[in-house]
Design an enzyme around this catalytic site. Sequence first.
Site, PDB file in Angstrom:
ATOM      1  N   CYS A 185      47.777  32.460  48.747  1.00 32.61           N
ATOM      2  CA  CYS A 185      47.152  32.862  47.484  1.00 32.61           C
ATOM      3  C   CYS A 185      48.121  32.730  46.314  1.00 32.61           C
ATOM      4  CB  CYS A 185      46.636  34.293  47.588  1.00 32.61           C
ATOM      5  SG  CYS A 185      47.887  35.485  48.115  1.00 32.61           S
ATOM      6  N   ARG A 202      41.891  44.332  37.399  1.00 34.12           N
ATOM      7  CA  ARG A 202      42.911  44.287  38.460  1.00 34.12           C
ATOM      8  C   ARG A 202      43.615  45.627  38.449  1.00 34.12           C
ATOM      9  NH1 ARG A 202      47.274  39.696  39.911  1.00 34.12           N
ATOM     10  NH2 ARG A 202      45.370  38.956  40.886  1.00 34.12           N
ATOM     11  N   HIS A 205      40.649  41.256  47.487  1.00 33.68           N
ATOM     12  CA  HIS A 205      40.852  40.219  46.472  1.00 33.68           C
ATOM     13  C   HIS A 205      39.735  39.174  46.622  1.00 33.68           C
ATOM     14  CE1 HIS A 205      42.701  38.007  43.403  1.00 33.68           C
ATOM     15  NE2 HIS A 205      43.841  37.658  43.947  1.00 33.68           N
ATOM     16  N   GLN A 241      39.913  35.552  45.015  1.00 37.60           N
ATOM     17  CA  GLN A 241      40.828  34.643  45.707  1.00 37.60           C
ATOM     18  C   GLN A 241      40.148  34.039  46.928  1.00 37.60           C
ATOM     19  OE1 GLN A 241      44.256  33.760  44.980  1.00 37.60           O
ATOM     20  NE2 GLN A 241      43.663  32.229  46.477  1.00 37.60           N
ATOM     21  N   ARG A 271      40.586  28.633  41.898  1.00 39.38           N
ATOM     22  CA  ARG A 271      40.334  29.953  41.312  1.00 39.38           C
ATOM     23  C   ARG A 271      39.476  29.794  40.053  1.00 39.38           C
ATOM     24  NH1 ARG A 271      43.769  34.228  42.178  1.00 39.38           N
ATOM     25  NH2 ARG A 271      42.135  35.363  41.065  1.00 39.38           N
ATOM     26  N   ASP A 298      50.594  35.516  53.001  1.00 37.37           N
ATOM     27  CA  ASP A 298      50.733  36.209  51.716  1.00 37.37           C
ATOM     28  C   ASP A 298      52.047  36.981  51.757  1.00 37.37           C
ATOM     29  OD1 ASP A 298      50.248  37.462  49.263  1.00 37.37           O
ATOM     30  OD2 ASP A 298      48.825  38.918  50.079  1.00 37.37           O
TER      31      ASP A 298
HETATM   32  N1  NVA Z   1      48.838  40.880  48.368  1.00 41.53           N
HETATM   33  C1  NVA Z   1      49.291  40.414  47.082  1.00 41.53           C
HETATM   34  C2  NVA Z   1      48.358  39.363  46.555  1.00 41.53           C
HETATM   35  C3  NVA Z   1      48.774  38.768  45.241  1.00 41.53           C
HETATM   36  C4  NVA Z   1      47.789  37.778  44.723  1.00 41.53           C
HETATM   37  C5  NVA Z   1      49.392  41.594  46.131  1.00 41.53           C
HETATM   38  O1  NVA Z   1      48.493  42.453  46.168  1.00 41.53           O
HETATM   39  O2  NVA Z   1      50.349  41.673  45.378  1.00 41.53           O
HETATM   40  N1   CP Z   2      46.659  34.794  43.602  1.00 42.61           N
HETATM   41  C1   CP Z   2      46.640  35.550  42.496  1.00 42.61           C
HETATM   42  O1   CP Z   2      45.777  36.411  42.309  1.00 42.61           O
HETATM   43  O2   CP Z   2      47.616  35.261  41.598  1.00 42.61           O
HETATM   44  P1   CP Z   2      48.018  36.122  40.322  1.00 42.61           P
HETATM   45  O3   CP Z   2      48.616  37.410  40.811  1.00 42.61           O
HETATM   46  O4   CP Z   2      49.011  35.265  39.606  1.00 42.61           O
HETATM   47  O5   CP Z   2      46.802  36.394  39.485  1.00 42.61           O
END
Ligand code: NVA
Ligand code: CP
Length: 301
Positions: free
Chosen positions: A260, A102, A129, A132, A287, A220
């Site tokens: 998400c 990540r 993502h 997800q 997930r 989101d």
């Molecule tokens: N768009 C959000 C998704 C989190 C799962 C982010 O990138 O923080």
């Molecule tokens: N939706 C998602 O990826 O959650 P986290 O940021 O908690 O991993």
Amino acid sequence: MKHLLKLLDLTEGEIIDILNLADQLKYEKKHNIAHRHLEGKSLGMIFQKSSTRTRVSFETGMYQLGGQALFLSNRDLQIGRGEPVEDTAKVLSRYLDGIMIRTFEQKEVEDLAKYGSIPIINGLTDFAHPCQVLADLMTIREYKGEFDNLKLTFIGDGNNMANSLIVGCLKVGMRVAIACPKTHMPSAEVLEFAKAYKDKLFVTDDVKEACKDADVLYTDVWASMGQEGEAEERKKAFAGFQINKEALSVAKKEAMVLHCLPAHRGEEITADVMDEHPEIFDEAENRLHAQKAVLVKLMAN
Ligand code: NVA
Ligand code: CP
């Protein structure tokens, strides 16, 4: 399929194969049928951003598959002190059987795959993502039974979620509407990809128009990880880009609501809508199952 870097790389068949295996693994888990497909295997999990769902689902998923997961925080790895991705990829490939990462830039994920020799899984970048959206598609199929011509409406920022939803939904035969401010559109690469799907993608800044007859409403956060400094200006830009009773009133009567997570109640979604749509937590559970399917596809012998 050697990696999961972004859904753009997958065929419809590969996506459906993952979802079918995910359904099977979910069934087996529920009925206490062991599925130790990754006995003796190790997954490294590199996190340059926070996580609840991704970390815990990958870690428990590996355990349930008979393997182990290593949590590798950016703060502790030499990569955080400037060791090149190229060297990190080559070294970690000598110890591990797969890496979930990540991070911010999509290029870093692609580079890990380029220089390493083990499967790489994108656990979220600023661009995509994919894990997800595989869980989202699994949840939609669970509730709706099929994908054909279903309409998913995404409300909010044209961010990593919007990008991946457009690609994933179009590939499995759904229609997508995006309601976003003109200043926060999905990525140009994704819009270019969608051209081949003609009118199956509709982008507008009119929330109600986008929600009309939707089967699935999705949203989101307005400020993603890394954008905390823009939170105040984003609150202004996204005012009204919310899933609320009004948005739901023009969607199909039995429309699902997905998010998400993490959610900001009162911003992109109202608290009452969250409370009335527990499928959001089935989505979060999925997930685990969807990622276990990805791990098996990429890492099992
Ligand atoms: N768009 C959000 C998704 C989190 C799962 C982010 O990138 O923080
Ligand atoms: N939706 C998602 O990826 O959650 P986290 O940021 O908690 O991993």
